[in-house]
Design an enzyme around this catalytic site. Structure first.
Site, PDB file in Angstrom:
ATOM      1  N   ARG A  32      50.452  52.821  60.810  1.00 14.25           N
ATOM      2  CA  ARG A  32      49.478  52.569  61.883  1.00 14.25           C
ATOM      3  C   ARG A  32      48.636  53.802  62.206  1.00 14.25           C
ATOM      4  O   ARG A  32      48.271  54.024  63.368  1.00 14.25           O
ATOM      5  CB  ARG A  32      50.167  52.075  63.159  1.00 14.25           C
ATOM      6  N   ARG A  36      44.673  52.105  67.746  1.00  9.00           N
ATOM      7  CA  ARG A  36      44.169  52.278  69.120  1.00  9.00           C
ATOM      8  C   ARG A  36      44.374  53.650  69.712  1.00  9.00           C
ATOM      9  O   ARG A  36      43.750  53.979  70.717  1.00  9.00           O
ATOM     10  CB  ARG A  36      44.806  51.212  70.016  1.00  9.00           C
ATOM     11  N   ARG A  45      36.319  49.022  67.207  1.00  6.39           N
ATOM     12  CA  ARG A  45      36.966  47.770  67.624  1.00  6.39           C
ATOM     13  C   ARG A  45      36.117  47.053  68.676  1.00  6.39           C
ATOM     14  O   ARG A  45      36.051  45.813  68.696  1.00  6.39           O
ATOM     15  CB  ARG A  45      38.354  48.113  68.162  1.00  6.39           C
ATOM     16  N   ASP A  82      46.022  43.416  58.062  1.00  3.24           N
ATOM     17  CA  ASP A  82      47.267  43.089  58.743  1.00  3.24           C
ATOM     18  C   ASP A  82      48.107  42.218  57.829  1.00  3.24           C
ATOM     19  O   ASP A  82      47.564  41.466  57.010  1.00  3.24           O
ATOM     20  CB  ASP A  82      47.002  42.359  60.064  1.00  3.24           C
ATOM     21  N   TYR A 162      56.886  35.093  61.403  1.00  6.36           N
ATOM     22  CA  TYR A 162      55.763  34.834  62.314  1.00  6.36           C
ATOM     23  C   TYR A 162      55.266  33.397  62.181  1.00  6.36           C
ATOM     24  O   TYR A 162      54.845  32.780  63.165  1.00  6.36           O
ATOM     25  CB  TYR A 162      54.632  35.836  62.058  1.00  6.36           C
TER      26      TYR A 162
END
Ligand code: CP3
Length: 355
Positions: A32, A36, A45, A82, A162
């Site tokens: 990562r 952010r 973003r 992702d 998921y």
């Protein structure tokens, strides 16, 4: 050094370490690393309506992939995308809700498995492959000759988690219950995801990825029996298929929280490197996997967030492990959004100054 194709040039430090060549200081990148915690990521973003749009706009996805390389000169850039973009490409629904994480339709039936469409995926992943090409070009154009490009996919079990659950979960109980009570349905889902993952990673390597990583973030919820069937066996199939097409391609597997199953995972899948999570001691990981597999990890993301002595100690533990065998410095899980970018700079400086 002569300029040439990868096979002619000296290996980049990450690829060299994964192939068992001595590298010092050890290569370093962070899970990562684009995200952010970086103000320049937040600025990009903000230009798109949602996270999927960012992953499918090659110009922007390539830009955010390169951002952490410009700041820290990491030894690897990891494709910005992702793990859930593969089920998305196969036609399964996906949305990322602010503050909530991913939301998917919970998969329950054989018809839903059969609707997962590899033809559709082939077209839908085109922008992601274009990102790979742009990052390779960008690394060369911006002078990052030593930075390798990592492609990646979720491992079939974690992606299935998921899809079956319909989003994140603590224990993925619905998924594991399906594996026990509807083994044929679960096997069909796993087989389809495994085939799609092989095609997806093959396409990433053809587009320019120099190594690939398989993220099995939830492998640790599996019993040993299910771990063999749903973590090791599919990864073995994926590694074998990639090796058949690309004999020199290094592959990294990350069976998070595998604990003592790490050794069986490394031996059973044939990966060149294993990601080690924060809960596993590096010395034990080494004993479990043997000398022929690179370890990658396992600094606590919270030590990186804390900085100071906590981070220095964690970095020194990783460096000690790097002196003892094949090693790639990384975190045990992804960077947390509130991490100060200066702490990342401090970690990079400490690793690069290591004697
Ligand atoms: O820099 C990189 O590491 C490359 C890009 C990358 C992302 N996700 C970007 C992302 C990679 C390799 C992943 C892998 C991923 N995605 C995993 C496996 C690794 C792990 O963390 O265990 C998993 C389980 C996912 C699924 C996922 N994606 C979740 C649960 C979430 C929501 C939680 C969160 O952190 O927001 C995402 C969203 C996501 N993926 C973001 C990023 C940068 C944040 C979205 C945003 O910026 O709005």
């Amino acid at each position: 050094m002569r300029i040439g194709t990868d096979d002619e040039a000296a290996d980049k430090p990450l690829l060299a370490a994964l192939r068992g060549q001595p590298v010092w200081p050890p290569p370093l990148w962070l899970m990562r690393q684009a995200g952010r915690y970086l103000p320049e990521y937040r600025a990009v973003r903000a230009r798109v309506p949602d996270f999927i749009a960012l992953c499918t706009t090659p110009e922007l996805a390539a830009e955010v992939t390169l951002q952490p390389i410009r700041r820290y000169r990491f030894d690897a850039a990891i494709l910005f995308s992702d793990i859930l973009m593969l089920p998305w490409a196969l036609g399964h629904g996906l949305a990322f809700r602010e503050g909530e994480g991913p939301v998917l339709p919970p998969l329950r039936t054989a018809a839903e498995v059969e609707r997962l469409d590899p033809e559709r995926a082939r077209g839908a992943i085109a922008p992601i492959l274009e990102t790979v090409r742009r990052v390779r070009d960008g690394l060369a154009a911006e002078g990052f000759a030593r930075t390798a490009l990592i492609g990646f996919a979720g491992a079939p079990f974690t992606v299935a988690c998921y899809m079956v659950e319909g989003g994140g979960s603590k224990e993925f109980a619905a998924t594991r219950t399906m594996a026990y009570t509807r083994p044929d349905l679960f096997a069909a889902l796993m087989a389809r995801l495994t085939d799609a993952t092989i095609a997806y990673l093959t396409a990433q390597v053809e587009a320019g990825a120099e190594t690939v990583m398989l993220f099995d973030s939830w492998a640790g919820v599996l019993s040993p029996q299910l771990f063999r069937r749903h973590a090791i066996a599919p990864a073995r199939r994926i590694v074998a298929a990639l090796r058949a097409s690309f004999p020199r391609l290094p592959v990294i597997g990350f069976p998070r929280l595998a604990g003592t199953m790490l050794g069986e995972y490394a031996a059973g899948t044939g990966v060149d490197g294993v990601g080690v999570d924060t809960a596993t001691e590096l010395g034990q990981a080494r004993r479990l996997v043997g000398a022929q597999v690179a370890l990658q990890g396992n600094i606590d993301p919270l030590a990186l967030l804390a900085g100071g002595a906590a981070l220095a100690d964690a970095a020194d533990d990783a460096l000690a492990a790097a002196r003892a065998g094949r090693f790639v410095v990384n975190l045990g899980h992804g960077i947390l959004p509130p991490t100060p970018p200066e702490h990342v700079a401090a970690l990079v400086a400490r690793v690069r100054a290591a004697a």
